[in-house]
Design a protein around this motif. Structure first.
Motif, PDB file in Angstrom:
ATOM      1  N   ALA A  54       0.835  -1.212   0.000  1.00  0.00           N
ATOM      2  CA  ALA A  54       0.000   0.000   0.000  1.00  0.00           C
ATOM      3  C   ALA A  54       0.866   1.257   0.000  1.00  0.00           C
ATOM      4  CB  ALA A  54      -0.927  -0.001   1.211  1.00  0.00           C
ATOM      5  N   LYS A  55       1.912   1.254   0.810  1.00  0.00           N
ATOM      6  CA  LYS A  55       2.763   2.446   0.927  1.00  0.00           C
ATOM      7  C   LYS A  55       3.556   2.725  -0.347  1.00  0.00           C
ATOM      8  CE  LYS A  55       2.429   4.450   5.087  1.00  0.00           C
ATOM      9  NZ  LYS A  55       2.312   5.903   5.310  1.00  0.00           N
ATOM     10  N   SER A  56       3.681   1.721  -1.207  1.00  0.00           N
ATOM     11  CA  SER A  56       4.433   1.954  -2.441  1.00  0.00           C
ATOM     12  C   SER A  56       3.511   2.070  -3.656  1.00  0.00           C
ATOM     13  CB  SER A  56       5.467   0.832  -2.653  1.00  0.00           C
ATOM     14  OG  SER A  56       4.820  -0.418  -2.670  1.00  0.00           O
ATOM     15  N   PRO A 111       3.112   8.509   1.556  1.00  0.00           N
ATOM     16  CA  PRO A 111       4.062   7.399   1.430  1.00  0.00           C
ATOM     17  C   PRO A 111       5.109   7.310   2.543  1.00  0.00           C
ATOM     18  CG  PRO A 111       4.646   9.172  -0.076  1.00  0.00           C
ATOM     19  CD  PRO A 111       3.380   9.590   0.605  1.00  0.00           C
ATOM     20  N   ALA A 112       5.163   8.296   3.436  1.00  0.00           N
ATOM     21  CA  ALA A 112       6.185   8.240   4.486  1.00  0.00           C
ATOM     22  C   ALA A 112       5.772   7.260   5.587  1.00  0.00           C
ATOM     23  CB  ALA A 112       6.429   9.635   5.051  1.00  0.00           C
ATOM     24  N   HIS A 113       6.649   7.090   6.563  1.00  0.00           N
ATOM     25  CA  HIS A 113       6.452   6.034   7.569  1.00  0.00           C
ATOM     26  C   HIS A 113       6.610   6.576   8.990  1.00  0.00           C
ATOM     27  CE1 HIS A 113       6.866   3.126   4.235  1.00  0.00           C
ATOM     28  NE2 HIS A 113       7.843   3.915   3.822  1.00  0.00           N
ATOM     29  N   CYS A 114       5.907   7.636   9.313  1.00  0.00           N
ATOM     30  CA  CYS A 114       6.031   8.186  10.661  1.00  0.00           C
ATOM     31  C   CYS A 114       5.265   7.300  11.644  1.00  0.00           C
ATOM     32  CB  CYS A 114       5.486   9.605  10.710  1.00  0.00           C
ATOM     33  SG  CYS A 114       6.346  10.719   9.590  1.00  0.00           S
ATOM     34  N   GLN A 115       5.939   6.939  12.714  1.00  0.00           N
ATOM     35  CA  GLN A 115       5.337   5.979  13.649  1.00  0.00           C
ATOM     36  C   GLN A 115       4.244   6.594  14.511  1.00  0.00           C
ATOM     37  OE1 GLN A 115       8.431   3.718  15.655  1.00  0.00           O
ATOM     38  NE2 GLN A 115       9.635   3.706  13.767  1.00  0.00           N
ATOM     39  N   TYR A 116       4.095   7.919  14.451  1.00  0.00           N
ATOM     40  CA  TYR A 116       2.996   8.577  15.175  1.00  0.00           C
ATOM     41  C   TYR A 116       1.967   9.120  14.199  1.00  0.00           C
ATOM     42  CZ  TYR A 116       5.710  12.515  13.602  1.00  0.00           C
ATOM     43  OH  TYR A 116       6.395  13.381  12.801  1.00  0.00           O
ATOM     44  N   CYS A 117       1.982   8.668  12.962  1.00  0.00           N
ATOM     45  CA  CYS A 117       1.258   9.345  11.869  1.00  0.00           C
ATOM     46  C   CYS A 117      -0.137   9.836  12.268  1.00  0.00           C
ATOM     47  CB  CYS A 117       1.145   8.427  10.664  1.00  0.00           C
ATOM     48  SG  CYS A 117       0.281   9.223   9.302  1.00  0.00           S
ATOM     49  N   TYR A 118      -0.383  11.109  11.918  1.00  0.00           N
ATOM     50  CA  TYR A 118      -1.671  11.745  12.212  1.00  0.00           C
ATOM     51  C   TYR A 118      -2.819  11.089  11.465  1.00  0.00           C
ATOM     52  CZ  TYR A 118       1.693  15.422  13.219  1.00  0.00           C
ATOM     53  OH  TYR A 118       2.759  16.117  13.684  1.00  0.00           O
ATOM     54  N   LEU A 119      -2.495  10.429  10.368  1.00  0.00           N
ATOM     55  CA  LEU A 119      -3.565   9.861   9.547  1.00  0.00           C
ATOM     56  C   LEU A 119      -4.084   8.547  10.109  1.00  0.00           C
ATOM     57  CD1 LEU A 119      -2.038  10.384   5.980  1.00  0.00           C
ATOM     58  CD2 LEU A 119      -3.433  11.939   7.333  1.00  0.00           C
ATOM     59  N   THR A 170       4.704  20.055   5.409  1.00  0.00           N
ATOM     60  CA  THR A 170       5.422  18.947   4.773  1.00  0.00           C
ATOM     61  C   THR A 170       6.641  18.519   5.581  1.00  0.00           C
ATOM     62  OG1 THR A 170       6.495  18.229   2.721  1.00  0.00           O
ATOM     63  CG2 THR A 170       6.853  20.524   3.370  1.00  0.00           C
ATOM     64  N   LYS A 171       7.031  17.272   5.353  1.00  0.00           N
ATOM     65  CA  LYS A 171       8.297  16.768   5.899  1.00  0.00           C
ATOM     66  C   LYS A 171       9.255  16.433   4.753  1.00  0.00           C
ATOM     67  CE  LYS A 171       6.669  14.684  10.216  1.00  0.00           C
ATOM     68  NZ  LYS A 171       5.208  14.765  10.102  1.00  0.00           N
ATOM     69  N   PHE A 172       8.974  16.950   3.578  1.00  0.00           N
ATOM     70  CA  PHE A 172       9.818  16.679   2.423  1.00  0.00           C
ATOM     71  C   PHE A 172      10.569  17.954   2.017  1.00  0.00           C
ATOM     72  CE2 PHE A 172       7.146  13.069   2.628  1.00  0.00           C
ATOM     73  CZ  PHE A 172       7.845  12.036   2.013  1.00  0.00           C
TER      74      PHE A 172
END
Ligand code: SF4
Length: 372
Positions: free
Chosen positions: A76-78, A110-118, A204-206
């Motif tokens: 899914a992430k890719s 597509p990022a992998h933040c372990q606290y993701c707001y989503l 953004t984090k990009f």
């Protein structure tokens, strides 16, 4: 609304992006294939080297499930799905304290933040869906401009006009290389297509800002970079640009005349937090020290979680070291009966007083919009 003039970035201001997402798979629904913006998305995907593009015969996206949880997550992430936003996803919602209204260019990241707001708001495998019916997605800016709910009523932010937040359900810059939706929105709002009083904003984090820096933004887009203490970013923000790269990107856009900002989030009282966040603020001060006509804001958000988001995050990141201990937190109930876990009152008070004083001392040019 007053708007600073767009200043095309000088070549010396541009820095190479350090984090570019290339989806492994792209799927296009039948309805999305008919939308003009899809051609731009496919052009960008090809330029990025994507060679697995599937044109679906219908609108149902299949093939995401199957295999272990890890495999479902990774697939899914890719994957980027090009879909049509239904009317329910195009209805602007008030989004205090960030902005007057929410507009979504995409859903998923597509990022992998372990606290993701989503985590608490998306269901199913975490695929990224970009909306191909861009004209319809942006249309509510025209109908809602002048109908401020939050920011346009405050003295500090009245000059921004009616504000539209574009990063509630995605990191729009993280997927911009293969979507082009953000550049289109910035250019159209910048050209005054939706009137003088509309402005957009995103976080953004990009760090891929090369194209954005060349756009005629008209001062009507505020770009905020999500920043954090080195240890938090290093441990929990997988797949994102590193902190120095985000600050360099902020500097590039500020020098190109954009209103900019930092979203310091999610703040965590980790060991040595004062030193680490102090260093972050010092690095921010360095990054903007010689930017002419700087317009810099700060938004500060403490870490919180809900039972639903904790559940999803532990499914995505079972070995995470992220603290999500209800016993160490205060439960805060919403008027709809939901609960979120925030830091206890004394910890919140201590962090708040430190952050407001330190921001004022280290980066006096930054205007603090809110703390939560
Ligand atoms: Fe979630 Fe934002 Fe991280 Fe993307 S960048 S994974 S939306 S927290």
């Amino acid at each position: 609304m007053t708007s600073s003039l767009a200043t095309p970035a000088a070549a010396s201001d541009l820095v190479q992006p350090t984090r570019l997402w290339t989806p492994k798979h792209v799927v296009v629904t039948a309805s999305a294939a008919e939308q003009p913006h899809t051609a731009e998305i496919l052009r960008r995907c090809e330029a990025a080297g994507v060679d697995d593009v599937t044109m679906l015969s219908g609108d149902r996206i299949t093939g995401l499930r199957g295999g272990s949880d890890r495999e479902v997550y990774a697939r899914a992430k890719s994957t980027l799905a090009v879909v049509v936003a239904p009317p329910s996803a195009r209805k602007p919602q008030p989004i205090p304290p960030s902005a007057d209204w929410r507009i979504d260019l995409a859903k998923g990241c597509p990022a992998h933040c372990q606290y993701c707001y989503l985590a608490g708001s998306l269901s199913g495998p975490p695929i990224t869906r970009v909306y191909a019916n861009l004209d319809e997605v942006l249309a509510p800016i025209a109908t809602h401009v002048g109908r401020g709910t939050v920011t346009s009523g405050t003295a500090e932010r009245a000059h921004e006009g009616t504000t539209f937040e574009m990063s509630c359900y995605t990191d729009p810059l993280g997927i911009e290389r293969v979507t082009g939706s953000l550049a289109a929105a910035i250019a159209r709002v910048g050209a005054g297509e939706f009137g003088d009083d509309a402005s957009i904003r995103f976080t953004t984090k990009f760090d891929d800002v090369t194209e954005l820096a060349t756009l005629d933004h008209g001062g009507r887009t505020r770009v905020r970079f999500s920043v954090n203490a080195a240890d938090v970013a290093h441990r929990f923000e997988g797949g994102t640009a590193r902190m120095p790269a985000r600050l360099a990107a902020l500097r590039t856009l500020a020098r190109a005349g954009y209103p900019v900002g930092v979203t310091i989030a999610p703040i965590m009282p980790i060991p040595g937090w004062r030193e680490q966040y102090g260093q972050l603020l010092a690095d921010l001060a360095d990054a903007v020290a010689d930017v002419p006509d700087l317009d810099l804001t700060a938004e500060i958000i403490t870490h919180r979680f809900t039972p639903a988001s904790k559940d999803v995050l532990l499914g995505w990141y079972p070995a995470t070291k992220l603290e999500m201990d209800e016993d160490a937190r205060s439960a805060k109930r919403s008027k709809f009966g939901g609960v979120k876990y925030v830091y206890p009152k004394d910890v919140m008070a201590e962090m708040r007083s430190w952050f407001t004083a330190e921001l004022d001392r280290t980066v006096p040019s930054a205007q603090l919009l809110y703390w939560t």
